[in-house]
Motif scaffolding. Structure first.
Motif, short mmCIF file in Angstrom:
data_model
loop_
_atom_site.label_atom_id
_atom_site.label_comp_id
_atom_site.label_asym_id
_atom_site.label_seq_id
_atom_site.Cartn_x
_atom_site.Cartn_y
_atom_site.Cartn_z
N PHE A 183 0.84 -1.20 0.00
CA PHE A 183 0.00 0.00 0.00
C PHE A 183 0.87 1.24 0.00
CE2 PHE A 183 0.59 -1.68 4.27
CZ PHE A 183 1.16 -0.61 4.93
N ASP A 184 0.28 2.34 -0.48
CA ASP A 184 0.94 3.64 -0.46
C ASP A 184 0.50 4.46 0.74
OD1 ASP A 184 2.47 3.50 -3.00
OD2 ASP A 184 0.47 3.32 -3.86
N HIS A 185 -0.70 4.19 1.24
CA HIS A 185 -1.22 4.89 2.41
C HIS A 185 -1.64 3.85 3.44
CE1 HIS A 185 -1.12 8.68 0.23
NE2 HIS A 185 -1.75 8.09 -0.77
N ARG A 186 -1.19 4.03 4.68
CA ARG A 186 -1.35 3.01 5.71
C ARG A 186 -2.80 2.63 5.96
NH1 ARG A 186 -1.93 -0.72 7.50
NH2 ARG A 186 -1.15 -1.84 9.32
N GLU A 187 -3.71 3.57 5.76
CA GLU A 187 -5.12 3.27 6.06
C GLU A 187 -5.82 2.50 4.95
OE1 GLU A 187 -5.18 7.06 3.69
OE2 GLU A 187 -3.92 6.20 5.25
N ALA A 188 -5.17 2.32 3.80
CA ALA A 188 -5.84 1.71 2.66
C ALA A 188 -6.32 0.28 2.93
CB ALA A 188 -4.94 1.75 1.43
N PRO A 189 -5.51 -0.62 3.55
CA PRO A 189 -6.03 -1.97 3.81
C PRO A 189 -7.27 -1.97 4.71
CG PRO A 189 -3.64 -1.95 3.98
CD PRO A 189 -4.07 -0.52 3.89
N ALA A 190 -7.27 -1.12 5.75
CA ALA A 190 -8.43 -1.08 6.64
C ALA A 190 -9.65 -0.55 5.91
CB ALA A 190 -8.11 -0.20 7.86
N ARG A 191 -9.46 0.39 5.01
CA ARG A 191 -10.60 0.90 4.22
C ARG A 191 -11.18 -0.21 3.34
NH1 ARG A 191 -8.29 5.83 1.07
NH2 ARG A 191 -10.35 5.68 0.04
N ILE A 227 -15.38 -4.42 2.25
CA ILE A 227 -15.72 -5.84 2.11
C ILE A 227 -16.72 -6.29 3.16
CG2 ILE A 227 -14.77 -8.18 2.30
CD1 ILE A 227 -12.21 -7.09 0.99
N GLY A 228 -16.54 -5.81 4.41
CA GLY A 228 -17.42 -6.23 5.51
C GLY A 228 -17.16 -7.67 5.87
N GLY A 229 -18.20 -8.36 6.27
CA GLY A 229 -18.03 -9.76 6.63
C GLY A 229 -18.63 -10.07 7.98
N GLU A 230 -19.97 -10.11 8.05
CA GLU A 230 -20.64 -10.46 9.31
C GLU A 230 -20.36 -11.91 9.69
OE1 GLU A 230 -24.59 -9.46 7.93
OE2 GLU A 230 -24.63 -7.77 9.33
N ARG A 231 -20.16 -12.74 8.68
CA ARG A 231 -19.94 -14.17 8.92
C ARG A 231 -18.93 -14.68 7.89
NH1 ARG A 231 -24.68 -18.84 8.48
NH2 ARG A 231 -23.31 -20.66 8.66
N PRO A 232 -17.93 -15.44 8.31
CA PRO A 232 -16.94 -15.94 7.35
C PRO A 232 -17.60 -16.82 6.30
CG PRO A 232 -16.19 -16.30 9.61
CD PRO A 232 -17.62 -15.88 9.69
N PRO A 233 -17.10 -16.78 5.07
CA PRO A 233 -17.64 -17.66 4.04
C PRO A 233 -17.34 -19.11 4.38
CG PRO A 233 -15.63 -16.65 3.27
CD PRO A 233 -15.96 -16.00 4.58
N ARG A 234 -18.12 -20.02 3.83
CA ARG A 234 -17.90 -21.44 4.13
C ARG A 234 -18.25 -22.29 2.91
NH1 ARG A 234 -22.24 -24.76 7.51
NH2 ARG A 234 -20.89 -26.34 6.61
N LEU A 235 -17.65 -23.46 2.86
CA LEU A 235 -17.98 -24.48 1.86
C LEU A 235 -18.18 -25.78 2.61
CD1 LEU A 235 -18.16 -25.30 -1.18
CD2 LEU A 235 -15.77 -25.97 -0.99
#
Length: 447
Positions: free
Chosen positions: A422-430, A435-443
């Motif tokens: 990343f070029d800006h530290r906050e980019a991954p958190a943004r 993406i969100g993710g209330e519940r992990p995906p599953r198979l």
């Protein structure tokens, strides 16, 4: 495919470019029983499985008749009619995350399975050529995602697949499992396996819509799961089926299990759960309570569950539940970045630039991802002639994008691992907030 169409790295060359005996690509007609048997013999040989000798053995692979079967032949071999490399593929639907609070979304994808190479033909680029051709073919047909489950997880990252879902196995010690969850209003019923066949697909559809990662179950899946095919009927004699009906009488969950001697103590019995599907929290609690209360059973063993399964919170002693064998299950490969990103729902409004590297050159580029408060996305390609210049953002591989697409990985985690730059530290958190993710995906089923 003609020889002239072979990509670089085709299986008639080693990694250093030296020549090998000519290898021939071809598709096998699954309706030709002799050709199918030869292809299956090559497949079981590659996976060190039992030989194909009877019609019942063939029945184990009945789903192959509904798939595209790829093969590589070595005409210099004594038995040149038996492939030295195999791959099967078919179009399926994979559930991507919906917008916040909405159901997951089924999207078309190419499923890949049965990738095998004869032990005599290892390290000749056969698997690479089979997989690369399949990915390009899927892209050319307008698909923007390919998926597989892997027996050797170290192999597929080089082809751009990223681990998109994780799963784990659980064991419940029934002697320590004092139940804390309240009693559901519905009822668990023992039912014949044949009767479950008509309602299981509907229950699955309702349950799978609540989470990303599941794929459409293929023809004959339910017949084999329930032990209704000729090759499964003997082993199915010990298989038991239960169904949960809610207070209105509507089926909302089911479980398949068998009871047998414990692998750790022959004086005890374990219940091995083949399938547990619950469309509601009440169905989940009722089915687990039923299994925990089985007479003479010391442990309940369940495979391919969520990594954060709630069962440990439903008993007084959390140590009564042990989780083991946490592993990657579904691997996802993005073939078209704009289409894949706009197909899923998003959790927050923002805009970021993604610089994506693809070692196969299928989906490489720089893309501006913009999401709105309704969970919709727009994606603009920035490196095309006439497009705006690519600005600073996140730099990642196509495999990392596949891992992030379903919400099974966090950009912050990949950034700490130096898999996302990343070029800006906050980019991954943004990106994680988007993406969100209330519940992990599953198979819940491998293929």
């Amino acid at each position: 495919m003609r020889d002239a169409d072979r990509p670089s790295g085709s299986p008639d060359q080693t990694a250093d470019g030296s020549s090998l005996p000519a290898l021939r690509f071809g598709d096998v007609d699954p309706t030709d029983s002799e050709a199918l048997t030869r292809w299956l013999r090559a497949r079981v040989r590659g996976f060190h499985e039992a030989e194909i000798e009877t019609d019942a053995d063939l029945e184990r692979f009945a789903s192959s008749r509904d798939r595209t079967l790829r093969a590589v032949f070595d005409d210099s071999e004594e038995h040149s009619e038996i492939p030295v490399g195999t791959l099967s593929a078919w179009e399926t639907a994979v559930r991507l995350p919906g917008a916040l609070g909405s159901a997951s979304r089924p999207v078309a994808a190419r499923a890949i399975s049965a990738v095998s190479v004869a032990p005599t033909h290892r390290r000749r680029g056969i698997a690479r050529s089979l997989i690369t051709r399949e990915l390009r073919d899927a892209r050319d047909q307008g698909l923007y995602l390919a998926v597989l489950t892997a027996t050797e997880s170290a192999i597929y990252g080089r082809f751009g697949f990223g681990p998109a879902t994780r799963g784990a196995d659980y064991a419940l010690d029934t002697r320590r499992a004092r139940w804390m969850a309240g009693a559901p209003a519905g009822r668990v019923r023992l039912v014949p396996r044949e009767e479950l066949r008509s309602v299981a697909p509907e229950i699955d559809a309702e349950a799978h819509a609540q989470v990303a990662g599941e794929i459409l179950r293929w023809p004959n899946f339910y017949d084999r799961m329930l032990g209704l095919t000729p090759d499964r009927r003997g082993a199915a004699a010990s298989l038991r089926a239960v169904r949960y009906d809610d207070e209105s009488g509507r089926p909302r969950g089911y479980a398949l299990y068998r009871v047998g001697a414990s692998a750790t103590d022959p004086r005890e019995k374990d219940a091995s759960v083949i399938e547990l599907v619950a469309a509601t929290p009440d169905a989940y609690a009722a089915l687990w309570r039923f299994l925990a209360d089985l007479d003479l059973v010391a442990r309940v063993q369940v495979r391919l569950r969520d990594v954060d399964e709630p069962i440990a919170w439903m008993v007084e002693d959390p140590a009564a539940v042990t989780k083991s064998n946490e592993r990657e299950l579904l691997w996802a490969r993005v073939l078209d970045v704009p289409e894949a990103l706009t197909a899923r729902g998003w959790a927050a409004a923002d805009a970021l630039t993604l610089h994506v590297h693809d070692p196969l050159g299928i989906a490489e580029g720089s893309f501006r991802l913009s999401t709105d408060a309704e969970g919709r996305a727009e994606v603009a390609r920035l490196d095309r002639p006439g497009g705006e210049a690519a600005d600073a953002g996140l730099r990642l591989g196509i495999a990392e994008l596949g891992a992030l697409l379903l919400g099974g990985a966090r950009a912050e985690t990949l950034a700490r691992a130096r898999r996302v730059l990343f070029d800006h530290r906050e980019a991954p958190a943004r990106l994680d907030r988007m993406i969100g993710g209330e519940r992990p995906p599953r198979l819940s089923s491998v293929f």
